[in-house]
Design an enzyme around this catalytic site. Structure first.
Site, PDB file in Angstrom:
ATOM      1  N   HIS A 228       0.844  -1.197   0.000  1.00  0.00           N
ATOM      2  CA  HIS A 228       0.000   0.000   0.000  1.00  0.00           C
ATOM      3  C   HIS A 228       0.883   1.252   0.000  1.00  0.00           C
ATOM      4  O   HIS A 228       1.054   1.886  -1.036  1.00  0.00           O
ATOM      5  CB  HIS A 228      -0.927  -0.069   1.208  1.00  0.00           C
ATOM      6  CG  HIS A 228      -2.056   0.899   1.207  1.00  0.00           C
ATOM      7  ND1 HIS A 228      -2.325   1.729   0.162  1.00  0.00           N
ATOM      8  CD2 HIS A 228      -3.000   1.171   2.151  1.00  0.00           C
ATOM      9  CE1 HIS A 228      -3.379   2.467   0.444  1.00  0.00           C
ATOM     10  NE2 HIS A 228      -3.810   2.151   1.639  1.00  0.00           N
TER      11      HIS A 228
ATOM     12  N   HIS B 259      -2.227  -0.881 -11.937  1.00  0.00           N
ATOM     13  CA  HIS B 259      -3.095  -0.500 -10.814  1.00  0.00           C
ATOM     14  C   HIS B 259      -4.338  -1.358 -10.850  1.00  0.00           C
ATOM     15  O   HIS B 259      -4.809  -1.712 -11.935  1.00  0.00           O
ATOM     16  CB  HIS B 259      -3.478   0.985 -10.923  1.00  0.00           C
ATOM     17  CG  HIS B 259      -3.963   1.566  -9.641  1.00  0.00           C
ATOM     18  ND1 HIS B 259      -5.262   1.438  -9.226  1.00  0.00           N
ATOM     19  CD2 HIS B 259      -3.321   2.267  -8.682  1.00  0.00           C
ATOM     20  CE1 HIS B 259      -5.399   2.047  -8.065  1.00  0.00           C
ATOM     21  NE2 HIS B 259      -4.240   2.551  -7.699  1.00  0.00           N
TER      22      HIS B 259
ATOM     23  N   ASP C 274       2.916   6.098  -7.670  1.00  0.00           N
ATOM     24  CA  ASP C 274       4.197   5.832  -7.010  1.00  0.00           C
ATOM     25  C   ASP C 274       5.393   5.893  -7.938  1.00  0.00           C
ATOM     26  O   ASP C 274       6.529   5.848  -7.483  1.00  0.00           O
ATOM     27  CB  ASP C 274       4.157   4.451  -6.340  1.00  0.00           C
ATOM     28  CG  ASP C 274       3.232   4.452  -5.152  1.00  0.00           C
ATOM     29  OD1 ASP C 274       3.251   5.452  -4.421  1.00  0.00           O
ATOM     30  OD2 ASP C 274       2.493   3.479  -4.956  1.00  0.00           O
TER      31      ASP C 274
HETATM   32  N1  CMC Z   1       4.954  -5.136 -14.188  1.00  0.00           N
HETATM   33  C1  CMC Z   1       4.816  -6.168 -15.046  1.00  0.00           C
HETATM   34  N2  CMC Z   1       3.686  -6.826 -15.249  1.00  0.00           N
HETATM   35  C2  CMC Z   1       2.617  -6.433 -14.546  1.00  0.00           C
HETATM   36  C3  CMC Z   1       2.672  -5.354 -13.636  1.00  0.00           C
HETATM   37  C4  CMC Z   1       3.899  -4.699 -13.474  1.00  0.00           C
HETATM   38  N3  CMC Z   1       4.010  -3.668 -12.633  1.00  0.00           N
HETATM   39  N4  CMC Z   1       1.465  -5.177 -13.075  1.00  0.00           N
HETATM   40  C5  CMC Z   1       0.670  -6.107 -13.620  1.00  0.00           C
HETATM   41  N5  CMC Z   1       1.362  -6.871 -14.509  1.00  0.00           N
HETATM   42  C6  CMC Z   1       0.842  -7.936 -15.346  1.00  0.00           C
HETATM   43  C7  CMC Z   1       0.625  -9.198 -14.556  1.00  0.00           C
HETATM   44  O1  CMC Z   1       1.761 -10.027 -14.588  1.00  0.00           O
HETATM   45  C8  CMC Z   1      -0.557  -9.807 -15.291  1.00  0.00           C
HETATM   46  O2  CMC Z   1      -0.067 -10.372 -16.484  1.00  0.00           O
HETATM   47  P1  CMC Z   1      -0.657 -11.795 -17.003  1.00  0.00           P
HETATM   48  O3  CMC Z   1      -2.088 -11.479 -17.351  1.00  0.00           O
HETATM   49  O4  CMC Z   1       0.187 -12.146 -18.165  1.00  0.00           O
HETATM   50  O5  CMC Z   1      -0.536 -12.735 -15.854  1.00  0.00           O
HETATM   51  C9  CMC Z   1      -1.392  -8.608 -15.686  1.00  0.00           C
HETATM   52  O6  CMC Z   1      -0.451  -7.530 -15.789  1.00  0.00           O
HETATM   53  C10 CMC Z   1      -2.487  -8.236 -14.658  1.00  0.00           C
HETATM   54  O7  CMC Z   1      -1.858  -8.056 -13.390  1.00  0.00           O
HETATM   55  P2  CMC Z   1      -2.537  -8.362 -11.983  1.00  0.00           P
HETATM   56  O8  CMC Z   1      -1.463  -8.706 -11.003  1.00  0.00           O
HETATM   57  O9  CMC Z   1      -3.659  -9.348 -12.161  1.00  0.00           O
HETATM   58  O10 CMC Z   1      -3.192  -6.972 -11.643  1.00  0.00           O
HETATM   59  P3  CMC Z   1      -3.685  -6.478 -10.207  1.00  0.00           P
HETATM   60  O11 CMC Z   1      -4.793  -5.555 -10.441  1.00  0.00           O
HETATM   61  O12 CMC Z   1      -3.930  -7.633  -9.286  1.00  0.00           O
HETATM   62  O13 CMC Z   1      -2.384  -5.730  -9.647  1.00  0.00           O
HETATM   63  C11 CMC Z   1      -0.895  -4.082  -8.927  1.00  0.00           C
HETATM   64  C12 CMC Z   1      -2.292  -4.384  -9.493  1.00  0.00           C
HETATM   65  C13 CMC Z   1      -0.782  -2.593  -8.623  1.00  0.00           C
HETATM   66  C14 CMC Z   1      -0.682  -4.877  -7.605  1.00  0.00           C
HETATM   67  C15 CMC Z   1       0.179  -4.515  -9.978  1.00  0.00           C
HETATM   68  O14 CMC Z   1      -0.021  -3.800 -11.179  1.00  0.00           O
HETATM   69  C16 CMC Z   1       1.594  -4.338  -9.468  1.00  0.00           C
HETATM   70  O15 CMC Z   1       2.125  -5.229  -8.782  1.00  0.00           O
HETATM   71  N6  CMC Z   1       2.262  -3.167  -9.772  1.00  0.00           N
HETATM   72  C17 CMC Z   1       3.572  -2.893  -9.269  1.00  0.00           C
HETATM   73  C18 CMC Z   1       3.501  -2.425  -7.829  1.00  0.00           C
HETATM   74  C19 CMC Z   1       2.982  -0.994  -7.710  1.00  0.00           C
HETATM   75  O16 CMC Z   1       3.403  -0.105  -8.440  1.00  0.00           O
HETATM   76  N7  CMC Z   1       2.067  -0.781  -6.745  1.00  0.00           N
HETATM   77  C20 CMC Z   1       1.501   0.541  -6.486  1.00  0.00           C
HETATM   78  C21 CMC Z   1       0.043   0.598  -6.852  1.00  0.00           C
HETATM   79  S1  CMC Z   1      -0.628   2.254  -6.764  1.00  0.00           S
HETATM   80  C22 CMC Z   1      -0.670   2.610  -5.069  1.00  0.00           C
HETATM   81  C23 CMC Z   1      -1.998   3.054  -4.544  1.00  0.00           C
HETATM   82  O17 CMC Z   1      -2.842   3.632  -5.273  1.00  0.00           O
HETATM   83  O18 CMC Z   1      -2.219   2.830  -3.326  1.00  0.00           O
END
Ligand code: CMC
Length: 443
Positions: free
Chosen positions: A282, A321, A377
């Site tokens: 977070h 996100h 971020d």
């Molecule tokens: N780099 C590479 N691939 C990614 C990334 C990334 N940062 N984020 C998502 N993907 C890929 C993921 O591997 C998946 O691919 P596939 O369909 O081939 O398996 C696809 O995109 C969908 O990802 P997901 O994990 O199902 O998406 P989610 O909604 O569960 O995750 C997230 C959202 C923010 C946790 C993720 O994008 C992530 O880990 N980002 C990096 C960490 C980050 O920057 N976090 C800060 C978020 S903003 C803070 C806030 O508002 O509080």
């Protein structure tokens, strides 16, 4: 009893008008459930039973992927189109034209203030920035290298013991005072935590300064009689507070609402929010961005890094996100302010790497297909670092800005007649009805 459409659908569910018709294939019975604002009430499902003593159907939704927990008129997000609004005002306009305290007023009261209201609000917050000397002594008791976020978490919770009247949450005047105190004292607690961690003497608030200016003074003031913040840094920090002020039902806000639903005082509820924000998923992602940029080290290494991300070796931190499937509007604004800060602090080579990395990623099929864009971020850590903040302070700065959102959400929750104590259900997976064996008889 099952219609053709339902049979084709396979799930036994069909919609008609503003209702959902559900056929329970266990009994053959049909139920019509109203659809309101794109949702059905989960309690409607309780009517779906196999027998009179059946509890009724529940939904299973770990991590609340498809569950609205409240009605809220505070923050609107359209993730597909990258839109964020506080009380109906686009974040871009607030970041450009407003101040953090004005935005805090907007979040708490629901309307932008008149000049007189803003002056009074600012005055009230300014005269409540000091904390009781015992709070300071309490904080001085922490280990010399205590994490400032841990100190903030404990000290904001401790405020409930200084203001026991805060437990009267239905007392409108009383709780308004707690709202003022929380927004006013959060920077003081945050700065004391920072100074403690640095082994420097705590600096008392300077009520001649603006909200962000006073925070900078409490962070940086040394022997000078009066600290004079650089207006460009003051402005950048104020904007960062605005951008972090609210983000609807995220993890920490849900924590504040959930804990607050027990009708505990707001200091304890906000402490729960700080605890949630302490987590790396977070409030800690911008720290990971900085670590990643340092590891990449030079623009020449970006391509091989991106290849690694595409192979699934790691994630591109600061990208993607849960809600935004477009450019996070906050990231755009922060990027612009990065230049303003670097005019004062001198450029940071990490910014050049970040800009090039963003460019390469946004042109790459992998990121385009998955709708992965920079989030808030991606650039915030670079600015915080330029402001001289160690990484441990990143979530603390986030918490200062988010306090107005937490408290606005808390107020909305306690006045919402539909809300009750938060108490989810579970699917029990353990054993039942075992016989207690005395110690000596256990195998
Ligand atoms: N780099 C590479 N691939 C990614 C990334 C990334 N940062 N984020 C998502 N993907 C890929 C993921 O591997 C998946 O691919 P596939 O369909 O081939 O398996 C696809 O995109 C969908 O990802 P997901 O994990 O199902 O998406 P989610 O909604 O569960 O995750 C997230 C959202 C923010 C946790 C993720 O994008 C992530 O880990 N980002 C990096 C960490 C980050 O920057 N976090 C800060 C978020 S903003 C803070 C806030 O508002 O509080």
């Amino acid at each position: 009893m099952t219609t053709e459409a339902q049979q084709q659908d396979g799930a036994g569910v069909a919609t008609s008008g503003d209702t959902l018709t559900v056929t329970d294939n266990r009994t053959g019975r049909q139920y019509e459930i109203p659809i309101e604002d794109g949702t059905i009430r989960a309690t409607e499902l309780r009517k779906i039973k196999t027998s009179d003593d059946d509890f009724g159907l529940m939904t299973y939704d770990p991590a609340y992927m498809a569950t609205a927990s409240c009605r809220s008129a505070i923050t609107f997000i359209d993730g597909e189109n990258g839109i964020l609004e506080y009380r109906g005002y686009p974040i871009e306009q607030l970041a450009e034209k407003s101040s953090y305290l004005e935005v805090a007023y907007l979040l708490v009261h629901g309307e932008l203030p008149t000049q007189r209201q803003l002056d009074e609000w600012t005055h009230q917050i300014t005269i409540h920035t000091f904390v009781h000397e015992n709070v300071k002594e309490f904080m001085q008791g922490f280990r010399y290298d205590a994490h400032p976020m841990g100190m903030l978490l404990a000290s904001v919770g401790a405020l409930s013991t200084f203001y026991p009247e805060a437990s009267a949450i239905k007392d409108h005047d009383g709780r308004y005072l707690q709202v003022i105190r929380l927004i006013a004292k959060m920077p003081t607690l945050a700065a004391f935590s920072f100074r403690h961690n640095q082994g420097k003497p705590y600096v008392y608030p300077d009520n001649d300064l603006s909200y962000p200016g006073n925070f900078l003074s409490m962070i940086y003031k040394m022997t000078e009689l009066k600290y004079e913040p650089d207006p460009r840094l003051e402005h950048a920090l104020d904007t960062l507070f605005i951008l972090h002020a609210d983000h609807e039902q995220n993890c920490s806000t849900s924590a504040v609402r959930s804990v607050g639903s027990s009708q505990v005082d707001p200091y304890s509820a906000v402490a729960a929010g700080v605890a949630a924000l302490y987590g790396p998923l977070h409030g800690g992602a911008n720290e990971q961005v900085l670590r990643m940029l340092r590891r990449i080290e030079s623009k020449d290494n970006i391509s091989s890094f991106v290849e690694g991300v595409k192979q699934g070796d790691e994630r591109l931190m600061g990208f993607g996100h849960r809600v935004y499937k477009n450019y996070d509007p906050r990231a755009k604004i922060i990027k612009k302010h990065a230049y303003e800060v670097f005019e004062v602090t001198g450029t940071n080579p990490l910014l050049d790497i970040a800009i090039e990395l963003e460019k390469i990623a946004l042109e790459d099929e992998y990121f385009i297909e998955r709708k992965l864009y920079p989030n808030v971020d991606f650039y915030s850590g670079i600015i915080y670092e330029a402001l001289g903040m160690p990484m441990e302070m990143f979530p603390v700065l986030f918490a200062i800005g988010r306090t107005s959102g937490w408290i606005a959400q808390w107020l909305e929750m306690i006045d919402d007649p539909e809300q009750k104590i938060a108490r989810p259900r579970q699917i029990y997976t353990g054993r039942r009805g075992l016989e207690y064996l005395p110690l000596a008889s256990r195998p």
